[in-house]
Design a protein around this motif. Structure first.
Motif, PDB file in Angstrom:
ATOM      1  N   ARG A 184     -48.815  74.493  60.572  1.00  7.73           N
ATOM      2  CA  ARG A 184     -48.262  75.793  60.969  1.00  7.73           C
ATOM      3  C   ARG A 184     -49.004  76.360  62.172  1.00  7.73           C
ATOM      4  NH1 ARG A 184     -49.623  80.913  59.453  1.00  7.73           N
ATOM      5  NH2 ARG A 184     -51.122  80.094  57.931  1.00  7.73           N
ATOM      6  N   ASN A 185     -50.320  76.275  62.159  1.00  4.53           N
ATOM      7  CA  ASN A 185     -51.103  76.775  63.289  1.00  4.53           C
ATOM      8  C   ASN A 185     -51.266  75.722  64.376  1.00  4.53           C
ATOM      9  OD1 ASN A 185     -51.627  79.366  62.180  1.00  4.53           O
ATOM     10  ND2 ASN A 185     -53.193  78.477  60.858  1.00  4.53           N
ATOM     11  N   TRP A 186     -51.569  74.526  63.955  1.00  6.99           N
ATOM     12  CA  TRP A 186     -51.820  73.456  64.925  1.00  6.99           C
ATOM     13  C   TRP A 186     -50.561  73.083  65.703  1.00  6.99           C
ATOM     14  CZ3 TRP A 186     -49.754  68.486  64.872  1.00  6.99           C
ATOM     15  CH2 TRP A 186     -50.330  67.582  65.753  1.00  6.99           C
ATOM     16  N   GLY A 187     -49.411  73.048  65.019  1.00  2.50           N
ATOM     17  CA  GLY A 187     -48.181  72.604  65.666  1.00  2.50           C
ATOM     18  C   GLY A 187     -47.685  73.545  66.752  1.00  2.50           C
ATOM     19  N   SER A 188     -48.097  74.802  66.719  1.00  2.00           N
ATOM     20  CA  SER A 188     -47.663  75.756  67.747  1.00  2.00           C
ATOM     21  C   SER A 188     -48.603  75.791  68.942  1.00  2.00           C
ATOM     22  CB  SER A 188     -47.559  77.161  67.144  1.00  2.00           C
ATOM     23  OG  SER A 188     -48.821  77.597  66.671  1.00  2.00           O
ATOM     24  N   GLY A 189     -49.684  75.027  68.890  1.00  2.00           N
ATOM     25  CA  GLY A 189     -50.629  75.020  70.008  1.00  2.00           C
ATOM     26  C   GLY A 189     -51.581  76.195  69.982  1.00  2.00           C
ATOM     27  N   ALA A 190     -51.905  76.703  68.799  1.00  2.00           N
ATOM     28  CA  ALA A 190     -52.846  77.812  68.687  1.00  2.00           C
ATOM     29  C   ALA A 190     -54.274  77.299  68.822  1.00  2.00           C
ATOM     30  CB  ALA A 190     -52.664  78.534  67.356  1.00  2.00           C
ATOM     31  N   LEU A 191     -55.104  78.029  69.570  1.00  2.00           N
ATOM     32  CA  LEU A 191     -56.484  77.619  69.801  1.00  2.00           C
ATOM     33  C   LEU A 191     -57.466  78.393  68.941  1.00  2.00           C
ATOM     34  CD1 LEU A 191     -56.426  77.392  73.708  1.00  2.00           C
ATOM     35  CD2 LEU A 191     -56.006  75.585  72.051  1.00  2.00           C
ATOM     36  N   GLU A 192     -56.972  79.303  68.137  1.00  2.00           N
ATOM     37  CA  GLU A 192     -57.843  80.166  67.343  1.00  2.00           C
ATOM     38  C   GLU A 192     -58.488  79.400  66.195  1.00  2.00           C
ATOM     39  OE1 GLU A 192     -57.546  84.362  64.805  1.00  2.00           O
ATOM     40  OE2 GLU A 192     -55.757  83.338  65.528  1.00  2.00           O
ATOM     41  N   GLY A 193     -59.773  79.636  65.990  1.00  2.00           N
ATOM     42  CA  GLY A 193     -60.455  79.121  64.815  1.00  2.00           C
ATOM     43  C   GLY A 193     -60.772  77.650  64.810  1.00  2.00           C
ATOM     44  N   ARG A 194     -60.808  76.999  65.981  1.00  2.00           N
ATOM     45  CA  ARG A 194     -61.073  75.557  66.005  1.00  2.00           C
ATOM     46  C   ARG A 194     -62.555  75.239  65.785  1.00  2.00           C
ATOM     47  NH1 ARG A 194     -56.235  75.406  65.477  1.00  2.00           N
ATOM     48  NH2 ARG A 194     -54.795  74.108  66.669  1.00  2.00           N
ATOM     49  N   GLY A 195     -63.452  76.052  66.321  1.00  2.00           N
ATOM     50  CA  GLY A 195     -64.871  75.841  66.080  1.00  2.00           C
ATOM     51  C   GLY A 195     -65.552  74.979  67.127  1.00  2.00           C
ATOM     52  N   ARG A 196     -66.890  74.965  67.050  1.00  2.00           N
ATOM     53  CA  ARG A 196     -67.685  74.258  68.049  1.00  2.00           C
ATOM     54  C   ARG A 196     -67.531  72.747  67.961  1.00  2.00           C
ATOM     55  NH1 ARG A 196     -73.486  77.527  67.824  1.00  2.00           N
ATOM     56  NH2 ARG A 196     -72.662  79.584  68.429  1.00  2.00           N
ATOM     57  N   ALA A 197     -67.408  72.220  66.741  1.00  2.00           N
ATOM     58  CA  ALA A 197     -67.293  70.771  66.583  1.00  2.00           C
ATOM     59  C   ALA A 197     -66.048  70.234  67.278  1.00  2.00           C
ATOM     60  CB  ALA A 197     -67.275  70.414  65.099  1.00  2.00           C
ATOM     61  N   VAL A 198     -64.944  70.960  67.176  1.00  2.00           N
ATOM     62  CA  VAL A 198     -63.705  70.537  67.831  1.00  2.00           C
ATOM     63  C   VAL A 198     -63.873  70.572  69.343  1.00  2.00           C
ATOM     64  CG1 VAL A 198     -61.268  71.080  68.149  1.00  2.00           C
ATOM     65  CG2 VAL A 198     -62.309  71.306  65.893  1.00  2.00           C
ATOM     66  N   ALA A 199     -64.456  71.648  69.864  1.00  2.00           N
ATOM     67  CA  ALA A 199     -64.671  71.746  71.305  1.00  2.00           C
ATOM     68  C   ALA A 199     -65.593  70.638  71.797  1.00  2.00           C
ATOM     69  CB  ALA A 199     -65.249  73.116  71.659  1.00  2.00           C
ATOM     70  N   ALA A 200     -66.635  70.321  71.022  1.00  2.00           N
ATOM     71  CA  ALA A 200     -67.560  69.264  71.422  1.00  2.00           C
ATOM     72  C   ALA A 200     -66.872  67.905  71.443  1.00  2.00           C
ATOM     73  CB  ALA A 200     -68.761  69.244  70.483  1.00  2.00           C
ATOM     74  N   THR A 201     -66.063  67.619  70.425  1.00  2.00           N
ATOM     75  CA  THR A 201     -65.337  66.352  70.390  1.00  2.00           C
ATOM     76  C   THR A 201     -64.364  66.251  71.553  1.00  2.00           C
ATOM     77  OG1 THR A 201     -65.500  66.348  67.976  1.00  2.00           O
ATOM     78  CG2 THR A 201     -63.903  64.865  68.961  1.00  2.00           C
ATOM     79  N   MET A 202     -63.698  67.354  71.864  1.00  2.00           N
ATOM     80  CA  MET A 202     -62.771  67.365  72.988  1.00  2.00           C
ATOM     81  C   MET A 202     -63.514  67.146  74.303  1.00  2.00           C
ATOM     82  SD  MET A 202     -59.559  67.721  73.832  1.00  2.00           S
ATOM     83  CE  MET A 202     -59.686  66.702  75.300  1.00  2.00           C
ATOM     84  N   GLY A 203     -64.713  67.701  74.421  1.00  2.00           N
ATOM     85  CA  GLY A 203     -65.509  67.503  75.625  1.00  2.00           C
ATOM     86  C   GLY A 203     -65.902  66.055  75.823  1.00  2.00           C
ATOM     87  N   VAL A 204     -66.264  65.366  74.743  1.00  2.00           N
ATOM     88  CA  VAL A 204     -66.611  63.944  74.841  1.00  2.00           C
ATOM     89  C   VAL A 204     -65.397  63.126  75.266  1.00  2.00           C
ATOM     90  CG1 VAL A 204     -67.365  61.928  73.528  1.00  2.00           C
ATOM     91  CG2 VAL A 204     -68.486  64.135  73.174  1.00  2.00           C
ATOM     92  N   ALA A 205     -64.224  63.411  74.663  1.00  2.00           N
ATOM     93  CA  ALA A 205     -63.007  62.685  75.034  1.00  2.00           C
ATOM     94  C   ALA A 205     -62.640  62.932  76.488  1.00  2.00           C
ATOM     95  CB  ALA A 205     -61.858  63.107  74.109  1.00  2.00           C
ATOM     96  N   LEU A 206     -62.819  64.179  76.956  1.00  2.00           N
ATOM     97  CA  LEU A 206     -62.528  64.484  78.354  1.00  2.00           C
ATOM     98  C   LEU A 206     -63.455  63.710  79.286  1.00  2.00           C
ATOM     99  CD1 LEU A 206     -61.129  66.117  80.588  1.00  2.00           C
ATOM    100  CD2 LEU A 206     -62.768  67.968  80.146  1.00  2.00           C
ATOM    101  N   ALA A 207     -64.731  63.607  78.910  1.00  2.00           N
ATOM    102  CA  ALA A 207     -65.678  62.871  79.746  1.00  2.00           C
ATOM    103  C   ALA A 207     -65.293  61.393  79.832  1.00  2.00           C
ATOM    104  CB  ALA A 207     -67.091  63.025  79.194  1.00  2.00           C
ATOM    105  N   LEU A 208     -64.888  60.801  78.714  1.00  2.00           N
ATOM    106  CA  LEU A 208     -64.538  59.381  78.708  1.00  2.00           C
ATOM    107  C   LEU A 208     -63.212  59.126  79.428  1.00  2.00           C
ATOM    108  CD1 LEU A 208     -65.545  58.472  75.037  1.00  2.00           C
ATOM    109  CD2 LEU A 208     -66.799  57.975  77.138  1.00  2.00           C
ATOM    110  N   GLY A 209     -62.164  59.821  78.975  1.00  2.00           N
ATOM    111  CA  GLY A 209     -60.851  59.608  79.585  1.00  2.00           C
ATOM    112  C   GLY A 209     -60.779  60.098  81.012  1.00  2.00           C
ATOM    113  N   GLY A 210     -61.429  61.250  81.290  1.00  2.00           N
ATOM    114  CA  GLY A 210     -61.430  61.771  82.650  1.00  2.00           C
ATOM    115  C   GLY A 210     -62.212  60.894  83.605  1.00  2.00           C
TER     116      GLY A 210
END
Length: 338
Positions: A184-210
């Motif tokens: 319900r929240n994830w499918g609409s593209g809401a960024l609220e309440g994801r937390g630091r762990a999610v942001a950190a994982t996304m940062g690692v993926a951006l570094a690798l793929g980017g």
């Protein structure tokens, strides 16, 4: 080329893009259901006081959300730029070509079948789903053969997206409330309440793929001349396609797993970058990342203020803003063979 049409120096372009992104980041930390004065934002960043509730709002809630918007937006912008360049298709982007839908159905299956509700767990399903959907669309659209027919590729992407969307709905309707609440929240593209762990994982993926995408930039310039020309310049088209698909899989898969299936961001940013800097992918890719991060972060900020105290998901705002741009691109290129 006249001086008025000559692109600005690369350093000036990057500085302008980074400045806009920094201002939006500051606004993101300050704007919300509880406004935080800019002085308190800076104090929370550089002189954190755990006894100050405003500092806690900035550091614990808004900083991870802001970083996630920046990282996910940059990933979508890079993925869209790579897809548009490697297929020579102005309409290519993860949302329109089924990559986001592939990641979405994979995440839903992971949550439903295996009970995976943490991003660090289901992100791998997002990678796999994005990769498989991208390969399916490219093969059905025969982009690996010519990459020059936008109609065929867009129709293949639309067909795959509809099929996977229906499959995701079927899984959700037959799953428990945990999966429904996640989607319900994830499918609409809401960024609220994801937390630091999610942001950190996304940062690692951006570094690798980017990093992989930026390394492919010179080859993308060569492939823009056509497969035969690229082969004559020393590229191996099949190997290059595989690396490009891997880059898109990492970037789009991680962004979708972290922030939900957000469309149009990867379409808009590369076009804005080319309008500013020209067709050289060594400049287009970094600027696409900056512009896409700004677009998604701006969409998230707008979503917080349009219907207070409730919020509108960033993915919905991005779709509203990106839809007219998509129509403009379709009318401009008329879906002709490029």
């Amino acid at each position: 080329m006249t001086p008025l049409l000559r692109p600005a120096p690369a350093g000036r372009q990057y500085a302008a893009g980074a400045t806009v992104l920094a201002l939006l980041a500051l606004a993101s930390l300050a704007v919300g259901s509880r406004p935080v004065p800019p002085s308190q934002v800076l104090s929370a960043l550089f002189g954190f006081d755990p006894a100050n509730d405003l500092h806690l709002v900035v550091r614990a809630l808004r900083l991870p959300r802001t970083l996630l918007a920046i990282f996910a937006g940059a990933a979508l912008g890079l993925a869209g730029a790579v897809m548009q360049s490697v297929t020579r298709n102005p309409l290519a982007e993860p949302g329109l070509l089924g990559v986001n839908s592939g990641a979405a159905i994979a995440v839903v299956l992971g949550a439903s079948a295996f009970g995976l509700t943490q991003m660090a767990q289901y992100v791998w399903f997002g990678f796999l789903g994005a990769g498989l959907a991208g390969v399916a669309v490219f093969l059905l659209g025969r982009a690996h053969e010519s990459g020059t027919d936008p109609v065929r590729l867009v129709l293949a992407g639309a067909g795959i997206s509809v099929l996977l969307g229906a499959a995701a709905s079927l899984v959700i309707l037959n799953s428990g409330l945990e999966v429904l609440d996640l989607f319900r929240n994830w499918g609409s593209g809401a960024l609220e309440g994801r937390g630091r762990a999610v942001a950190a994982t996304m940062g690692v993926a951006l570094a690798l793929g980017g990093g992989l995408a930026l390394a492919l930039a010179p080859g993308l310039n060569a492939m823009a001349l056509g497969h035969d020309s690229g082969r004559a310049l020393g590229l191996r088209p099949q190997r290059f396609w595989a690396l490009a698909c891997l880059s898109v899989m990492i970037l789009a898969g991680a962004a979708t797993a972290a922030a939900g299936p957000i469309g149009f961001v990867g379409l808009v940013a590369p076009h804005l970058a080319r309008a500013v800097t020209g067709p050289d992918n060594r400049r287009v890719l970094p600027l696409s990342a900056l512009f896409a991060a700004s677009v998604l972060l701006g969409a998230d900020i707008i979503g917080r203020v349009v219907a207070p105290p409730a919020e509108v998901a960033a993915g919905i705002v991005a779709a509203i803003l990106g839809g007219p741009f998509f129509v403009h691109v379709v009318r401009r290129f008329r879906l002709a063979r490029l």
